[in-house]
Scaffold this motif. Sequence first.
Motif, PDB file in Angstrom:
ATOM      1  N   ALA A   1      25.740 153.330  76.109  1.00  0.00           N
ATOM      2  CA  ALA A   1      25.174 151.994  75.910  1.00  0.00           C
ATOM      3  C   ALA A   1      26.215 150.951  76.289  1.00  0.00           C
ATOM      4  O   ALA A   1      27.419 151.223  76.251  1.00  0.00           O
ATOM      5  CB  ALA A   1      24.747 151.815  74.452  1.00  0.00           C
ATOM      6  N   PRO A   2      25.768 149.758  76.655  1.00  0.00           N
ATOM      7  CA  PRO A   2      26.730 148.693  76.978  1.00  0.00           C
ATOM      8  C   PRO A   2      27.688 148.446  75.815  1.00  0.00           C
ATOM      9  O   PRO A   2      27.317 148.579  74.643  1.00  0.00           O
ATOM     10  CB  PRO A   2      25.841 147.465  77.214  1.00  0.00           C
TER      11      PRO A   2
ATOM     12  N   LYS B   1      12.922 147.205  81.835  1.00  0.00           N
ATOM     13  CA  LYS B   1      13.113 146.993  80.405  1.00  0.00           C
ATOM     14  C   LYS B   1      14.571 146.657  80.104  1.00  0.00           C
ATOM     15  O   LYS B   1      15.490 147.227  80.696  1.00  0.00           O
ATOM     16  CB  LYS B   1      12.734 148.254  79.624  1.00  0.00           C
ATOM     17  N   ALA B   2      14.772 145.751  79.173  1.00  0.00           N
ATOM     18  CA  ALA B   2      16.081 145.387  78.605  1.00  0.00           C
ATOM     19  C   ALA B   2      17.144 145.201  79.693  1.00  0.00           C
ATOM     20  O   ALA B   2      17.011 144.315  80.521  1.00  0.00           O
ATOM     21  CB  ALA B   2      16.502 146.391  77.550  1.00  0.00           C
TER      22      ALA B   2
ATOM     23  N   GLU C   1      15.375 157.026  81.442  1.00  0.00           N
ATOM     24  CA  GLU C   1      16.031 155.894  82.109  1.00  0.00           C
ATOM     25  C   GLU C   1      15.227 155.451  83.331  1.00  0.00           C
ATOM     26  O   GLU C   1      15.072 154.243  83.582  1.00  0.00           O
ATOM     27  CB  GLU C   1      17.449 156.252  82.538  1.00  0.00           C
ATOM     28  N   LEU C   2      14.712 156.400  84.088  1.00  0.00           N
ATOM     29  CA  LEU C   2      13.928 156.048  85.283  1.00  0.00           C
ATOM     30  C   LEU C   2      12.684 155.234  84.922  1.00  0.00           C
ATOM     31  O   LEU C   2      12.324 154.290  85.631  1.00  0.00           O
ATOM     32  CB  LEU C   2      13.549 157.306  86.059  1.00  0.00           C
ATOM     33  N   VAL C   3      12.043 155.583  83.818  1.00  0.00           N
ATOM     34  CA  VAL C   3      10.878 154.808  83.361  1.00  0.00           C
ATOM     35  C   VAL C   3      11.319 153.385  83.012  1.00  0.00           C
ATOM     36  O   VAL C   3      10.688 152.407  83.424  1.00  0.00           O
ATOM     37  CB  VAL C   3      10.191 155.494  82.156  1.00  0.00           C
TER      38      VAL C   3
ATOM     39  N   GLY D   1      15.484 150.982  77.736  1.00  0.00           N
ATOM     40  CA  GLY D   1      16.386 150.252  78.620  1.00  0.00           C
ATOM     41  C   GLY D   1      17.643 149.759  77.940  1.00  0.00           C
ATOM     42  O   GLY D   1      18.275 148.818  78.414  1.00  0.00           O
ATOM     43  N   ASN D   2      18.051 150.392  76.860  1.00  0.00           N
ATOM     44  CA  ASN D   2      19.239 149.981  76.119  1.00  0.00           C
ATOM     45  C   ASN D   2      20.446 150.873  76.361  1.00  0.00           C
ATOM     46  O   ASN D   2      21.485 150.689  75.724  1.00  0.00           O
ATOM     47  CB  ASN D   2      18.924 149.912  74.626  1.00  0.00           C
TER      48      ASN D   2
END
Length: 162
Positions: free
Chosen positions: A59-60, A143-144, A135-137, A116-117
Amino acid sequence: MVLLSQQTVNYNPSGSYSARVERVIDGDTFEIAAAPPAPGPPSVVAQQLLKVRLFGIDAPERNQPGGPQATKFLTQWMGKQNVTVYPMGTDMYGRLIARIVTDRSKDVSLELAFTGNAWWYTATAPGATDIRDAELVARGEKKALWSASAPIEPWRWRQGIR
């Protein structure tokens, strides 16, 4: 389209145990109060706080775009609930690497990727194609973090690439 967040998981229970989430540190790390499996009656096994890093995602960072949102998502998603821990190993910082399943039978790594996080972390989980697909979805639906024009991967951010 595959609705990954609707999937439930059924991992091999060998070596798994229940724990309570005590504190979220960032978007992929938190502490649990747990009594890992050990010989002897449960009353003899003392609870301890363990730092856990989610398996298969990155995650970021908290100071990175998307970091506060990922931390907030994980905090809201997990709260102080009971989870099932599926240990995968430890990292170089001594954190437990684990797949975590909520009491709703949802894999937390999958949820973070699907919403998307988080990124699929191929460096440590190249075979985790379920996370890749999530992740691909998220990328496809922007998303995010995928709504940004050029999100920077956390492993590059930590190297000072901005």
